[in-house]
Write an enzyme that holds these catalytic residues in place. Structure first.
Site, PDB file in Angstrom:
ATOM      1  N   ASP A 134      -0.265  13.820   8.092  1.00 27.79           N
ATOM      2  CA  ASP A 134       0.397  13.181   6.950  1.00 27.79           C
ATOM      3  C   ASP A 134       1.902  13.465   7.019  1.00 27.79           C
ATOM      4  O   ASP A 134       2.312  14.615   7.177  1.00 27.79           O
ATOM      5  CB  ASP A 134      -0.204  13.760   5.654  1.00 27.79           C
ATOM      6  CG  ASP A 134       0.336  13.110   4.399  1.00 27.79           C
ATOM      7  OD1 ASP A 134      -0.433  12.420   3.714  1.00 27.79           O
ATOM      8  OD2 ASP A 134       1.524  13.295   4.092  1.00 27.79           O
ATOM      9  N   ASP A 186       1.067   6.554   5.489  1.00 27.40           N
ATOM     10  CA  ASP A 186       1.638   7.784   6.066  1.00 27.40           C
ATOM     11  C   ASP A 186       0.605   8.806   6.522  1.00 27.40           C
ATOM     12  O   ASP A 186       0.973   9.921   6.859  1.00 27.40           O
ATOM     13  CB  ASP A 186       2.661   8.409   5.112  1.00 27.40           C
ATOM     14  CG  ASP A 186       2.088   9.458   4.181  1.00 27.40           C
ATOM     15  OD1 ASP A 186       0.954   9.263   3.689  1.00 27.40           O
ATOM     16  OD2 ASP A 186       2.774  10.457   3.958  1.00 27.40           O
ATOM     17  N   GLU A 187      -0.668   8.435   6.541  1.00 28.68           N
ATOM     18  CA  GLU A 187      -1.639   9.450   6.952  1.00 28.68           C
ATOM     19  C   GLU A 187      -2.858   8.841   7.629  1.00 28.68           C
ATOM     20  O   GLU A 187      -3.193   7.682   7.406  1.00 28.68           O
ATOM     21  CB  GLU A 187      -2.073  10.295   5.762  1.00 28.68           C
ATOM     22  CG  GLU A 187      -2.817   9.546   4.704  1.00 28.68           C
ATOM     23  CD  GLU A 187      -2.994  10.394   3.443  1.00 28.68           C
ATOM     24  OE1 GLU A 187      -3.887  11.250   3.446  1.00 28.68           O
ATOM     25  OE2 GLU A 187      -2.235  10.197   2.483  1.00 28.68           O
TER      26      GLU A 187
HETATM   27  N1  DCP Z   1       3.653   6.903  -2.821  1.00 30.34           N
HETATM   28  C1  DCP Z   1       3.972   6.130  -3.937  1.00 30.34           C
HETATM   29  N2  DCP Z   1       3.567   6.513  -5.186  1.00 30.34           N
HETATM   30  C2  DCP Z   1       2.842   7.649  -5.357  1.00 30.34           C
HETATM   31  C3  DCP Z   1       2.495   8.432  -4.248  1.00 30.34           C
HETATM   32  C4  DCP Z   1       2.930   8.033  -2.980  1.00 30.34           C
HETATM   33  O1  DCP Z   1       4.638   5.095  -3.788  1.00 30.34           O
HETATM   34  N3  DCP Z   1       2.458   8.007  -6.585  1.00 30.34           N
HETATM   35  C5  DCP Z   1       4.162   6.494  -1.486  1.00 30.34           C
HETATM   36  C6  DCP Z   1       5.504   7.165  -1.228  1.00 30.34           C
HETATM   37  C7  DCP Z   1       5.169   8.308  -0.325  1.00 30.34           C
HETATM   38  C8  DCP Z   1       3.991   7.754   0.467  1.00 30.34           C
HETATM   39  O2  DCP Z   1       3.286   6.893  -0.442  1.00 30.34           O
HETATM   40  O3  DCP Z   1       6.261   8.670   0.504  1.00 30.34           O
HETATM   41  C9  DCP Z   1       3.065   8.818   1.003  1.00 30.34           C
HETATM   42  O4  DCP Z   1       2.446   9.524  -0.046  1.00 30.34           O
HETATM   43  P1  DCP Z   1       2.166  11.066   0.039  1.00 30.34           P
HETATM   44  O5  DCP Z   1       1.239  11.406  -1.076  1.00 30.34           O
HETATM   45  O6  DCP Z   1       1.766  11.453   1.415  1.00 30.34           O
HETATM   46  O7  DCP Z   1       3.568  11.756  -0.358  1.00 30.34           O
HETATM   47  P2  DCP Z   1       4.849  12.055   0.533  1.00 30.34           P
HETATM   48  O8  DCP Z   1       4.638  11.719   1.968  1.00 30.34           O
HETATM   49  O9  DCP Z   1       6.028  11.419  -0.115  1.00 30.34           O
HETATM   50  O10 DCP Z   1       5.015  13.628   0.351  1.00 30.34           O
HETATM   51  P3  DCP Z   1       4.114  14.798   0.998  1.00 30.34           P
HETATM   52  O11 DCP Z   1       5.062  15.589   1.843  1.00 30.34           O
HETATM   53  O12 DCP Z   1       3.612  15.586  -0.166  1.00 30.34           O
HETATM   54  O13 DCP Z   1       3.020  14.149   1.776  1.00 30.34           O
HETATM   55 MG    MG Z   2       2.932  12.358   2.954  1.00 33.96          MG
HETATM   56 MG    MG Z   3      -0.070  10.698   2.304  1.00 32.87          MG
END
Ligand code: DCP
Ligand code: MG
Ligand code: MG
Length: 286
Positions: free
Chosen positions: A8, A103-104
């Site tokens: 991720d 992203d994962e």
């Molecule tokens: N996303 C979004 N709204 C949310 C959660 C996520 O639009 N409520 C989008 C933006 C994030 C992407 O999906 O960048 C990936 O979600 P992740 O939960 O993997 O979060 P991040 O990658 O941003 O942070 P982390 O380092 O915790 O994985």
């Molecule tokens: Mg992420």
């Molecule tokens: Mg994610």
């Protein structure tokens, strides 16, 4: 026995923006809509998380918590492009890749493991390739099941690598909060907390019939996950189950005319997706 990796991106949207614009590196960056337009935080850089800024938080709350926050509007095409590239890197390691979101993904690396190439070794390689080819960091969890690998990838973010040695699943899960388990949302968690069940270990100690009383039909699978048992395979092609369209209004409304107009516009959009892919549905939800 399977060997599964869950990978991720760290702060995905925000990290892509920081990579593409060096002026944003090391800064408290959020990606999302404007506070005036009732925007929410989609992604928060690790620098801004120190101020308590999180995904899904209203943008104005983020501004209150960190006045020097830098807001960047989302560029979905860009994230889609990065996502396709990372999935290619994953597929160069194993064809058994199941994307969960942009992203994962889960990777089943069982066939790639040799005495010289442990699952942990493969995870290190993967992290290195993503860093050198995409200039981004991912966190990786390694385990013998999907559920353990996914929980592990979240343990050591950002740029993390957590390996759960086969046989140590119960031990690994026991101290973690029940919210880490798939299927335990905030409401269920609250209910269980009031009964003194806080850790996955507390949950795992309950007898079989307790799960059926508390969770009904899903009881046995909740129990299995709490015990670290999960034999769901990595599925490469998933059948699409639904098609949807959505929007956010700038003001709350209960005006029936406006709502009808909106439903009509959104259903036309859904209709055009169905037409484009030549598919049909049998259930409609608003
Ligand atoms: N996303 C979004 N709204 C949310 C959660 C996520 O639009 N409520 C989008 C933006 C994030 C992407 O999906 O960048 C990936 O979600 P992740 O939960 O993997 O979060 P991040 O990658 O941003 O942070 P982390 O380092 O915790 O994985
Ligand atoms: Mg992420
Ligand atoms: Mg994610």
């Amino acid at each position: 026995m399977r060997h599964i990796l869950h990978a991720d991106f760290d702060a995905f949207y925000a990290a892509v923006e920081q990579r593409d614009n060096p002026g944003l590196r090391g800064k408290p960056v959020v990606v999302g809509g404007s506070p005036e337009g009732r925007g929410v935080v989609a992604s928060a850089s690790y620098e801004v998380r120190r101020f308590g800024v999180r995904s899904a938080m209203p943008m104005w709350t983020a501004l209150q918590r960190c006045p020097e926050v830098i807001r960047v509007p989302p560029r979905f095409d860009r994230y889609g492009e990065v996502s396709r590239r990372v999935m290619e890197i994953f597929r160069a390691i194993t064809p058994l890749v199941e994307p969960l979101s942009l992203d994962e993904a889960y990777l089943d690396v069982t066939q790639s493991v040799t005495p010289e190439r442990s699952p942990a070794r493969i995870a290190v390689e993967l992290k290195r390739r993503v860093r050198s080819e995409l200039l981004l960091t991912i966190s990786v969890g390694v385990g013998v099941s999907k559920s353990v690998a996914k929980i592990a990838s979240d343990m050591d973010k950002p740029d993390g690598l957590t390996v759960v040695v086969p046989g140590s699943e119960r031990e690994f899960l026991a101290p973690l909060p029940i919210e880490s388990l798939w299927g335990i949302g905030p409401k269920t968690a609250e209910r269980l907390h009031s009964q003194g069940v806080r850790s996955i270990g507390d949950l795992a100690a309950k007898p079989e019939d307790w799960f059926v009383t508390r969770f009904g039909r899903t009881g046995p699978s909740v129990r299995a996950l709490a015990l670290g048992q999960d034999d769901r395979p990595v599925v490469v092609e998933r059948e699409r189950k639904s098609v949807s369209a959505e929007t956010t209004l700038s003001h709350d409304t209960d005006d029936p005319e406006l709502l009808l107009e909106l439903v009509s516009r959104l259903s036309q959009r859904v209709g055009s997706y169905l037409e484009r892919d030549d598919i049909q549905g049998k259930t409609v939800k608003v």
